[in-house]
Structure formats: structure tokens, C-alpha cells
Design a protein around this motif. Structure first.
Motif, PDB file in Angstrom:
ATOM      1  N   ASN A   1     -55.876   6.488 -34.997  1.00  0.00           N
ATOM      2  CA  ASN A   1     -56.000   5.300 -35.251  1.00  0.00           C
ATOM      3  C   ASN A   1     -56.355   4.391 -33.890  1.00  0.00           C
ATOM      4  OD1 ASN A   1     -54.261   2.303 -34.802  1.00  0.00           O
ATOM      5  ND2 ASN A   1     -53.916   2.915 -37.095  1.00  0.00           N
ATOM      6  N   ASN A   2     -57.517   3.343 -34.196  1.00  0.00           N
ATOM      7  CA  ASN A   2     -57.731   2.794 -33.097  1.00  0.00           C
ATOM      8  C   ASN A   2     -57.191   1.814 -32.516  1.00  0.00           C
ATOM      9  OD1 ASN A   2     -60.410   3.968 -33.302  1.00  0.00           O
ATOM     10  ND2 ASN A   2     -61.386   2.586 -34.694  1.00  0.00           N
ATOM     11  N   ARG A   3     -56.083   1.181 -33.092  1.00  0.00           N
ATOM     12  CA  ARG A   3     -55.026   0.278 -32.511  1.00  0.00           C
ATOM     13  C   ARG A   3     -54.466   0.984 -31.447  1.00  0.00           C
ATOM     14  NH1 ARG A   3     -51.980  -3.191 -36.586  1.00  0.00           N
ATOM     15  NH2 ARG A   3     -51.598  -4.228 -34.608  1.00  0.00           N
ATOM     16  N   LEU A   4     -53.918   2.397 -31.894  1.00  0.00           N
ATOM     17  CA  LEU A   4     -53.068   2.984 -30.753  1.00  0.00           C
ATOM     18  C   LEU A   4     -54.045   3.545 -29.769  1.00  0.00           C
ATOM     19  CD1 LEU A   4     -50.499   4.650 -30.197  1.00  0.00           C
ATOM     20  CD2 LEU A   4     -51.348   6.649 -31.620  1.00  0.00           C
ATOM     21  N   ASN A   5     -55.185   3.857 -29.863  1.00  0.00           N
ATOM     22  CA  ASN A   5     -56.062   4.209 -28.881  1.00  0.00           C
ATOM     23  C   ASN A   5     -55.994   3.005 -27.931  1.00  0.00           C
ATOM     24  OD1 ASN A   5     -58.480   4.542 -27.288  1.00  0.00           O
ATOM     25  ND2 ASN A   5     -59.171   5.903 -28.664  1.00  0.00           N
ATOM     26  N   ASP A   6     -56.273   1.870 -28.291  1.00  0.00           N
ATOM     27  CA  ASP A   6     -56.590   0.724 -27.636  1.00  0.00           C
ATOM     28  C   ASP A   6     -55.382   0.476 -26.893  1.00  0.00           C
ATOM     29  OD1 ASP A   6     -59.294   0.495 -28.706  1.00  0.00           O
ATOM     30  OD2 ASP A   6     -58.581  -1.323 -29.891  1.00  0.00           O
ATOM     31  N   TYR A   7     -53.972   0.525 -27.555  1.00  0.00           N
ATOM     32  CA  TYR A   7     -52.907   0.289 -26.900  1.00  0.00           C
ATOM     33  C   TYR A   7     -52.554   1.086 -25.648  1.00  0.00           C
ATOM     34  CZ  TYR A   7     -47.609  -0.095 -26.705  1.00  0.00           C
ATOM     35  OH  TYR A   7     -46.405  -0.083 -26.391  1.00  0.00           O
TER      36      TYR A   7
ATOM     37  N   ASN B   1     -49.827  10.546 -37.505  1.00  0.00           N
ATOM     38  CA  ASN B   1     -51.111   9.412 -37.228  1.00  0.00           C
ATOM     39  C   ASN B   1     -50.923   8.306 -38.097  1.00  0.00           C
ATOM     40  OD1 ASN B   1     -53.039   8.176 -36.304  1.00  0.00           O
ATOM     41  ND2 ASN B   1     -54.681   9.513 -37.249  1.00  0.00           N
ATOM     42  N   LYS B   2     -50.179   7.320 -37.466  1.00  0.00           N
ATOM     43  CA  LYS B   2     -49.916   6.102 -38.594  1.00  0.00           C
ATOM     44  C   LYS B   2     -50.365   4.555 -37.698  1.00  0.00           C
ATOM     45  CE  LYS B   2     -45.138   6.751 -37.612  1.00  0.00           C
ATOM     46  NZ  LYS B   2     -43.824   6.943 -38.135  1.00  0.00           N
ATOM     47  N   ASN B   3     -50.399   3.736 -38.439  1.00  0.00           N
ATOM     48  CA  ASN B   3     -50.575   2.414 -37.729  1.00  0.00           C
ATOM     49  C   ASN B   3     -49.479   1.927 -36.788  1.00  0.00           C
ATOM     50  OD1 ASN B   3     -52.636   1.683 -39.589  1.00  0.00           O
ATOM     51  ND2 ASN B   3     -51.347   0.918 -41.400  1.00  0.00           N
ATOM     52  N   LEU B   4     -50.042   1.148 -35.869  1.00  0.00           N
ATOM     53  CA  LEU B   4     -49.509   1.028 -34.523  1.00  0.00           C
ATOM     54  C   LEU B   4     -48.046   0.506 -34.805  1.00  0.00           C
ATOM     55  CD1 LEU B   4     -49.585   1.089 -31.611  1.00  0.00           C
ATOM     56  CD2 LEU B   4     -50.646  -1.342 -31.475  1.00  0.00           C
ATOM     57  N   ASP B   5     -47.993  -0.449 -35.765  1.00  0.00           N
ATOM     58  CA  ASP B   5     -46.587  -1.188 -35.980  1.00  0.00           C
ATOM     59  C   ASP B   5     -45.565  -0.321 -36.814  1.00  0.00           C
ATOM     60  OD1 ASP B   5     -47.799  -1.330 -38.182  1.00  0.00           O
ATOM     61  OD2 ASP B   5     -48.152  -3.510 -38.527  1.00  0.00           O
ATOM     62  N   GLU B   6     -46.146   0.932 -37.303  1.00  0.00           N
ATOM     63  CA  GLU B   6     -45.201   1.689 -37.961  1.00  0.00           C
ATOM     64  C   GLU B   6     -44.337   2.507 -37.204  1.00  0.00           C
ATOM     65  OE1 GLU B   6     -46.638   3.338 -42.041  1.00  0.00           O
ATOM     66  OE2 GLU B   6     -48.498   2.834 -41.161  1.00  0.00           O
ATOM     67  N   TYR B   7     -44.809   2.849 -35.818  1.00  0.00           N
ATOM     68  CA  TYR B   7     -43.803   3.425 -34.849  1.00  0.00           C
ATOM     69  C   TYR B   7     -42.849   2.634 -34.566  1.00  0.00           C
ATOM     70  CZ  TYR B   7     -47.860   6.642 -34.511  1.00  0.00           C
ATOM     71  OH  TYR B   7     -48.708   7.724 -34.689  1.00  0.00           O
ATOM     72  N   THR B   8     -41.604   3.185 -34.103  1.00  0.00           N
ATOM     73  CA  THR B   8     -40.488   2.646 -33.590  1.00  0.00           C
ATOM     74  C   THR B   8     -40.702   2.122 -31.957  1.00  0.00           C
ATOM     75  OG1 THR B   8     -39.474   4.343 -32.941  1.00  0.00           O
ATOM     76  CG2 THR B   8     -39.027   3.531 -35.028  1.00  0.00           C
ATOM     77  N   SER B   9     -40.028   1.520 -31.501  1.00  0.00           N
ATOM     78  CA  SER B   9     -40.212   1.069 -30.088  1.00  0.00           C
ATOM     79  C   SER B   9     -39.983   2.329 -29.006  1.00  0.00           C
ATOM     80  CB  SER B   9     -39.304   0.053 -29.575  1.00  0.00           C
ATOM     81  OG  SER B   9     -38.120   0.028 -29.986  1.00  0.00           O
ATOM     82  N   LYS B  10     -39.079   3.034 -29.546  1.00  0.00           N
ATOM     83  CA  LYS B  10     -38.689   4.462 -28.808  1.00  0.00           C
ATOM     84  C   LYS B  10     -39.661   5.201 -28.857  1.00  0.00           C
ATOM     85  CE  LYS B  10     -35.861   7.172 -26.738  1.00  0.00           C
ATOM     86  NZ  LYS B  10     -35.288   6.713 -25.131  1.00  0.00           N
ATOM     87  N   GLU B  11     -40.427   5.591 -30.165  1.00  0.00           N
ATOM     88  CA  GLU B  11     -41.549   6.445 -30.294  1.00  0.00           C
ATOM     89  C   GLU B  11     -42.611   5.956 -29.449  1.00  0.00           C
ATOM     90  OE1 GLU B  11     -40.807   8.208 -34.834  1.00  0.00           O
ATOM     91  OE2 GLU B  11     -41.869   6.187 -34.647  1.00  0.00           O
ATOM     92  N   LEU B  12     -43.003   4.489 -29.340  1.00  0.00           N
ATOM     93  CA  LEU B  12     -44.073   4.223 -28.746  1.00  0.00           C
ATOM     94  C   LEU B  12     -43.827   4.386 -27.085  1.00  0.00           C
ATOM     95  CD1 LEU B  12     -45.083   0.909 -30.167  1.00  0.00           C
ATOM     96  CD2 LEU B  12     -46.498   2.904 -30.187  1.00  0.00           C
ATOM     97  N   GLU B  13     -42.618   4.177 -26.741  1.00  0.00           N
ATOM     98  CA  GLU B  13     -42.144   4.517 -25.121  1.00  0.00           C
ATOM     99  C   GLU B  13     -42.372   5.899 -24.897  1.00  0.00           C
ATOM    100  OE1 GLU B  13     -38.221   4.401 -22.544  1.00  0.00           O
ATOM    101  OE2 GLU B  13     -38.220   3.181 -24.320  1.00  0.00           O
ATOM    102  N   ILE B  14     -42.180   6.823 -25.598  1.00  0.00           N
ATOM    103  CA  ILE B  14     -42.220   8.367 -25.638  1.00  0.00           C
ATOM    104  C   ILE B  14     -43.911   8.599 -25.656  1.00  0.00           C
ATOM    105  CG2 ILE B  14     -41.833  10.642 -26.399  1.00  0.00           C
ATOM    106  CD1 ILE B  14     -39.384   9.500 -27.578  1.00  0.00           C
ATOM    107  N   ILE B  15     -44.419   8.150 -26.476  1.00  0.00           N
ATOM    108  CA  ILE B  15     -46.090   8.321 -26.535  1.00  0.00           C
ATOM    109  C   ILE B  15     -46.575   7.905 -25.278  1.00  0.00           C
ATOM    110  CG2 ILE B  15     -48.127   7.561 -27.962  1.00  0.00           C
ATOM    111  CD1 ILE B  15     -46.557   7.478 -30.359  1.00  0.00           C
TER     112      ILE B  15
END
Length: 383
Positions: free
Chosen positions: A257-263, A314-328
Motif C-alpha cells: 500500500n503506497n499510503r503505508l509506504n509514504d507514512y 497488507n491493507k489500507n492505512l486507516d484499517e490498521y489500529t493505532s497500536k498496530e501502526l505503532e508496532i509497524i
């Protein structure tokens, strides 16, 4: 009190000869070990040293006139060839003490006239030769610009015709030979832009709509080798263009996902800083201080590895929880910092990806560096 050292005649000769050859008392002491007081006493008794006065009494009037002559025109080579023990500071001190004029510091009227007459027909190095190399080529360039003799502000009709006729047909390095008066690529590129001219590089590396449509219509039925053969392009360029069109084959990293890449890229400050420091803040291939930071280990591959290790989809950026994003983010920074990037000038960076695509490996980068150093891409990066 220490024992007074008495030098033999042979030792006194060594001291006097050493001093007259340009050595200081400290250097003579270090070389001989005769003792500081004994050395100074020997030199004072010989009448060639007075600690309260300048050392230049050891130079004859002939020596001083010789040094003055060549100092005035900045000919250091002639001075140091005859007096190898001297350095520039010695000469500066002598000049100050004896009132020498330093003509080489100043631009003469005749020098400025030489620049004016030759600015548009000779190189800066050649102009430097015309003024007896009293000024370096870079100093000549600076002076020429200060005098208003820019090599980019006046184009003759003949030069414009040369540019129009050749800019799209031959590499920049050859264009520069045809337009010696305009000495920089930037100058030529600026004029070409004003005339809406397309460069040899852009025409040979850019893709037409028909070529893109051919790839879109046939990529599922033809291999990249077959596409390249039909389009008269390299396989690598076809692969790059296909992926730029969003047409991925079995690339495991192509669907990231390009948005996750950019994030994640926006949170790569430490990695970027460490990479730049490791490259001494300059392009590793050219030394340029304007550069991109290239990922040796592709970002998409790092993301793919992380998602696999965390057992996340591998899914859209807004589909991850804040905790998941923090770990990623934490995992991404840990893994990315194991593979520092390299600083590379932007046009060279773009050329690399145009050859190998966005998802390039470390081995491909190493091969590119070898090819670059062997001048394989000289025609492309010149434009």
C-alpha cells in the motif's frame, strides 16, 4: 647549573651550514643534539644570528632581490626551487619587513583586458595561461563574472541555430563542444528550455503514448523480453515502465500500500540522518552536495517483511489500529536502520530506477556503480 657544551670545529661547521640552509635553531637541536645554548652561541659568534633581530641577515642582497622579483609576480615555484627550505610565510614575513609590493594580489588593467578579449573564445584555464598563471582558472572565472562577462547572457543567432539543430540529436557532452562560449551545462539547458527544445536524453529515455499502450495491451501475453524486442528497448527499461504503469507480474512487493509506504518514509528521519553522515554529506559517485538518499534495501521489501513477521495483512492505512501502526513503525525503524542508504545525485538516482525499476536490489545497485564508474551512462547523465 648544567655543564657548558663546547662544540668542535666540525660541529660548529655543521651548525652554521644547517642554519644557512634554512634550518631553525630548534631543528638543528633536534637533528644534532648539540644543545640549544651551544648552537646559538656558535651562530652569534659567527655573526650570522642575532636573537633580537630578524633572521634575514643570512640572505645576501642578491638573494633578497631574487626573492623580491619572483614574489612580486607570484612565482612561488622559482622561489622554492632556489630556496627549498623556505615556505610562503617566510616570504610574507620578508616582504613585510622589507616593503615588497605584492603585485600578484591585484588584478592589472591588462589582465582584465585579456579576459575581455578571450572570454568567449578560450577556456578559463587558457586565459590563466595568458596572464602567466598569476591567477588560477577559478580566480579568472570569478573575476570575469564580477566584470559582467557572463557566458550565459548572450547568444548569437549562429549559436541558437546550432543548439536547435543538435540538442535533440546528440548528448550534452557533444553539445558543449559545439558551444564552447557557453561553458556550463546549466547555461545550455536554460537556453534550450527557453526554446522549448527536448534533449537527447529525454527523447531516448521517455516513452510515447503508443509505447505505453502497447505495454498495457500486451503485457499479459508477452514477456518483458518480447516486449523489449518489439519496442526496441532494453528489458530493464520495459520492466520499469510496466511497473510505472501499475502492471505487476508476480512481484511480492508490488502490491504494498503506497499510503503505508509514504507514512513510514515520513518517519525515517534518523535513518536518513545516519545515512547522510555515513556518506559525509555528499553524493558517493560525484561528490555533489545535492542528492537523494537511496534505499539499498527496498522500502517495500522491508514493509513486506514486517507485515509477515507481525502476521498482519497488507491493507489500507486507516484499517490498521493505532497500536498496530505503532508496532509497524517501531519494527520498520529497527529493520531500516540495519541497512543505511547511500547519497546519490538526483538525476543519477532517477537513472538508476529507470534501469532497474522501483524495487531494486543491493546487487543491482553495486552493478550500477560499476557501470557508472566505467562511463556507461555518460551520455545520459550529461543532459
Amino acid at each position: 647549573m648544567g655543564r657548558k657544551i663546547i662544540l668542535t670545529e666540525e660541529q660548529e661547521k655543521i651548525v652554521k651550514d644547517s642554519y644557512l640552509s634554512g634550518m631553525s635553531c630548534n631543528q638543528i637541536l633536534k637533528n644534532t643534539g648539540f644543545g640549544r645554548d651551544a648552537i646559538k652561541r656558535c651562530l652569534v659568534d659567527a655573526g650570522i644570528y642575532n636573537p633580537d633581530k630578524t633572521r634575514y641577515r643570512k640572505y645576501s642582497d642578491e638573494d633578497i632581490e631574487y626573492i623580491k622579483k619572483y614574489y612580486q609576480i607570484g612565482d612561488w615555484d622559482s622561489i622554492f626551487k632556489k630556496y627549498p627550505f623556505m615556505n610562503k610565510q617566510n616570504v610574507y614575513d620578508m616582504a613585510k619587513k622589507r616593503g615588497f609590493s605584492a603585485d600578484f594580489y591585484f588584478w592589472r588593467k591588462e589582465d582584465e583586458l585579456i579576459i575581455k578579449e578571450n572570454m568567449y573564445s578560450k577556456t578559463f584555464e587558457e586565459i590563466s595561461d595568458l596572464i602567466d598563471n598569476r591567477k588560477s582558472s577559478s580566480q579568472v572565472k570569478q573575476k570575469a563574472f564580477k566584470l559582467g562577462y557572463r557566458n550565459d547572457d548572450s547568444w548569437t543567432e549562429e549559436e541558437i541555430n546550432i543548439l536547435k539543430k543538435n540538442y535533440s540529436l546528440i548528448p550534452m557532452i557533444e553539445i558543449m563542444k559545439l558551444l564552447p562560449r557557453h561553458k556550463t551545462k546549466d547555461c545550455i539547458q536554460m537556453k534550450a528550455s527557453q526554446l522549448n527544445l527536448k534533449s537527447y536524453y529525454s527523447l531516448n529515455c521517455m516513452w510515447t503514448d503508443d509505447e505505453k499502450d502497447f505495454i498495457k495491451n500486451n503485457w499479459k501475453f508477452m514477456s518483458d523480453i518480447e516486449l523489449a524486442d518489439k519496442l526496441k528497448r532494453s528489458q530493464r527499461n520495459v520492466k520499469y515502465q510496466r511497473e510505472r504503469l501499475g502492471l505487476f507480474r508476480s512481484d511480492p512487493f508490488g502490491e504494498i500500500n503506497n499510503r503505508l509506504n509514504d507514512y513510514l518514509r515520513r518517519r525515517s528521519y534518523t535513518w536518513r540522518k545516519n545515512s547522510i553522515n555515513a556518506c559525509n554529506n555528499k553524493c558517493v559517485l560525484t561528490g555533489s552536495e545535492k542528492f537523494d538518499v537511496h534505499h539499498i534495501y527496498p522500502v517495500n521489501q522491508i514493509i513486506s517483511d514486517i507485515l509477515y513477521e507481525l502476521n498482519l495483512e497488507n491493507k489500507n492505512l486507516d484499517e490498521y489500529t493505532s497500536k498496530e501502526l505503532e508496532i509497524i513503525v517501531t519494527k520498520f525503524n529497527e529493520k531500516q536502520n540495519k541497512y543505511l542508504g547511500v547519497c546519490v545525485r538526483q538525476d543519477i538516482h532517477n537513472l538508476f530506477h529507470s534501469i532497474y525499476g522501483d524495487i531494486a536490489t543491493k546487487d543491482q545497485w553495486e552493478q550500477f556503480v560499476i557501470d557508472f564508474k566505467n562511463d556507461k551512462f555518460v551520455d545520459y547523465i550529461a543532459a
